[in-house]
Scaffold this motif. Sequence first.
Motif, mmCIF file in Angstrom:
data_model
loop_
_atom_site.group_PDB
_atom_site.id
_atom_site.type_symbol
_atom_site.label_atom_id
_atom_site.label_comp_id
_atom_site.label_asym_id
_atom_site.label_seq_id
_atom_site.Cartn_x
_atom_site.Cartn_y
_atom_site.Cartn_z
ATOM 1 N N GLY A 112 -6.507 25.599 30.061
ATOM 2 C CA GLY A 112 -7.030 25.153 28.839
ATOM 3 C C GLY A 112 -5.968 24.524 27.839
ATOM 4 N N PHE A 113 -4.838 25.324 27.735
ATOM 5 C CA PHE A 113 -3.770 25.204 26.964
ATOM 6 C C PHE A 113 -2.950 24.004 27.557
ATOM 7 C CE2 PHE A 113 0.712 25.356 26.055
ATOM 8 C CZ PHE A 113 0.781 25.368 24.598
ATOM 9 N N PHE A 114 -3.022 23.722 28.702
ATOM 10 C CA PHE A 114 -2.307 22.469 29.346
ATOM 11 C C PHE A 114 -3.155 21.501 29.004
ATOM 12 C CE2 PHE A 114 0.167 25.421 32.278
ATOM 13 C CZ PHE A 114 1.693 24.934 31.648
ATOM 14 N N LEU A 115 -4.311 21.424 29.168
ATOM 15 C CA LEU A 115 -5.334 20.271 28.700
ATOM 16 C C LEU A 115 -5.289 19.872 27.334
ATOM 17 C CD1 LEU A 115 -7.573 18.500 29.665
ATOM 18 C CD2 LEU A 115 -9.269 20.334 28.922
ATOM 19 N N VAL A 116 -5.185 20.785 26.558
ATOM 20 C CA VAL A 116 -4.867 20.570 25.085
ATOM 21 C C VAL A 116 -3.459 19.837 24.735
ATOM 22 C CG1 VAL A 116 -4.695 21.488 22.958
ATOM 23 C CG2 VAL A 116 -6.405 22.178 24.054
ATOM 24 N N ALA A 117 -2.453 20.279 25.675
ATOM 25 C CA ALA A 117 -1.008 19.768 25.339
ATOM 26 C C ALA A 117 -1.273 18.404 25.929
ATOM 27 C CB ALA A 117 -0.254 20.578 26.401
ATOM 28 N N PHE A 118 -2.007 17.975 27.047
ATOM 29 C CA PHE A 118 -2.145 16.739 27.653
ATOM 30 C C PHE A 118 -2.846 15.767 26.702
ATOM 31 C CE2 PHE A 118 -4.656 13.578 29.914
ATOM 32 C CZ PHE A 118 -3.647 12.862 30.685
ATOM 33 N N ILE A 119 -4.012 16.419 26.215
ATOM 34 C CA ILE A 119 -4.659 15.413 25.041
ATOM 35 C C ILE A 119 -3.779 14.955 23.954
ATOM 36 C CG2 ILE A 119 -6.690 15.459 23.448
ATOM 37 C CD1 ILE A 119 -8.280 17.000 25.728
ATOM 38 N N ARG A 120 -3.020 16.196 23.470
ATOM 39 C CA ARG A 120 -2.131 15.975 22.225
ATOM 40 C C ARG A 120 -1.042 14.908 22.652
ATOM 41 N NH1 ARG A 120 2.847 18.092 21.969
ATOM 42 N NH2 ARG A 120 3.830 18.207 20.040
ATOM 43 N N THR A 121 -0.613 15.021 24.015
ATOM 44 C CA THR A 121 0.679 14.081 24.040
ATOM 45 C C THR A 121 0.056 12.742 24.275
ATOM 46 O OG1 THR A 121 1.831 15.864 24.983
ATOM 47 C CG2 THR A 121 2.604 13.814 25.715
ATOM 48 N N LYS A 122 -0.807 12.543 25.137
ATOM 49 C CA LYS A 122 -1.225 11.204 25.707
ATOM 50 C C LYS A 122 -2.329 10.445 24.490
ATOM 51 C CE LYS A 122 -0.549 9.056 28.764
ATOM 52 N NZ LYS A 122 0.666 8.225 29.012
ATOM 53 N N LEU A 123 -3.156 11.339 24.078
ATOM 54 C CA LEU A 123 -4.087 10.589 23.157
ATOM 55 C C LEU A 123 -3.764 10.512 21.780
ATOM 56 C CD1 LEU A 123 -7.446 11.704 24.859
ATOM 57 C CD2 LEU A 123 -6.076 9.528 25.284
ATOM 58 N N GLU A 162 2.665 9.385 23.533
ATOM 59 C CA GLU A 162 3.786 9.418 24.102
ATOM 60 C C GLU A 162 3.633 9.660 25.754
ATOM 61 O OE1 GLU A 162 5.606 12.801 22.320
ATOM 62 O OE2 GLU A 162 6.123 11.684 20.568
ATOM 63 N N SER A 163 4.788 9.366 26.285
ATOM 64 C CA SER A 163 4.812 9.682 27.931
ATOM 65 C C SER A 163 4.899 11.144 28.097
ATOM 66 C CB SER A 163 6.110 8.839 28.354
ATOM 67 O OG SER A 163 7.271 9.663 27.850
ATOM 68 N N LEU A 164 4.221 11.618 29.369
ATOM 69 C CA LEU A 164 4.162 12.721 29.902
ATOM 70 C C LEU A 164 5.544 13.376 30.457
ATOM 71 C CD1 LEU A 164 0.658 12.967 31.692
ATOM 72 C CD2 LEU A 164 1.399 13.803 29.430
ATOM 73 N N THR A 165 6.231 14.142 29.600
ATOM 74 C CA THR A 165 7.525 14.620 30.101
ATOM 75 C C THR A 165 7.465 15.915 29.414
ATOM 76 O OG1 THR A 165 8.701 14.172 27.928
ATOM 77 C CG2 THR A 165 8.738 12.785 29.664
ATOM 78 N N LYS A 166 8.086 17.015 30.196
ATOM 79 C CA LYS A 166 8.191 18.551 29.666
ATOM 80 C C LYS A 166 8.344 18.637 28.187
ATOM 81 C CE LYS A 166 11.049 21.999 30.748
ATOM 82 N NZ LYS A 166 11.819 22.818 31.878
ATOM 83 N N ALA A 167 9.378 17.743 27.628
ATOM 84 C CA ALA A 167 9.824 17.985 26.317
ATOM 85 C C ALA A 167 8.879 17.412 25.287
ATOM 86 C CB ALA A 167 11.136 17.052 26.076
ATOM 87 N N ASN A 168 8.071 16.212 25.714
ATOM 88 C CA ASN A 168 6.817 15.990 24.848
ATOM 89 C C ASN A 168 5.747 16.878 24.968
ATOM 90 O OD1 ASN A 168 8.458 13.577 24.174
ATOM 91 N ND2 ASN A 168 7.473 12.085 25.812
ATOM 92 N N LEU A 169 5.224 17.468 26.187
ATOM 93 C CA LEU A 169 4.318 18.227 26.137
ATOM 94 C C LEU A 169 4.385 19.247 25.361
ATOM 95 C CD1 LEU A 169 3.391 18.262 29.996
ATOM 96 C CD2 LEU A 169 1.874 17.639 28.098
#
Length: 131
Positions: A100-111, A115-122
Motif C-alpha cells: 500500500g505504501f508503494f502504491l501511495v508512492a506511485f500515485i504521489r510521484t506520477k499523478l 515526475e518520472s519513476l526513479t528511486k529518488a523520486n519515489l
Amino acid sequence: MIGGIIGVLALIWVYQTATKANINNVVVWVMVCAAAYMASQFILIGAANYLIESMRASQGGAGYERDLMSIGDRKNLGGFQGSKGTFASVFFELFPPIAGFFLVAFIRTKLVLKESLTKANLFSGIGDMFR
C-alpha cells in the motif's frame, strides 16, 4: 495496527509533499491516496487470509476445522511453526502495508508531482516528514 501507522505516515507524507509543491486540491489528492491505500489493504489482507487458510487446510487434510479453542493442539496450527512459520507470519503481516505504501508512492510521484519513476523520486521527502 502496523498498517494503520504506515497509512497515516504515508498520507502525512503526501500532504507535506503536495503543499511544498504548491499543488491545487491538496486534500483531494490526500483522499485519493487514502482510498487507494485502504482498497489495497482490503484486497491484499483478504488475499493473505485466503492463502493462509488454504495452506492450513492443505496441511490439515480433509478433517481440517478452524477451531480457535484447540490452539494448544499441535496438529491444528497448520504448519506455522519454526523459522518457516515465523517468516510466513511476518510476510503475511507486513506485505499489505508495504505494498500500500508503494502504491501511495506511485500515485504521489506520477499523478501528484508528475515526475518520472526513479528511486529518488519515489521516496523523496520521507526524511523531511520527520523533521
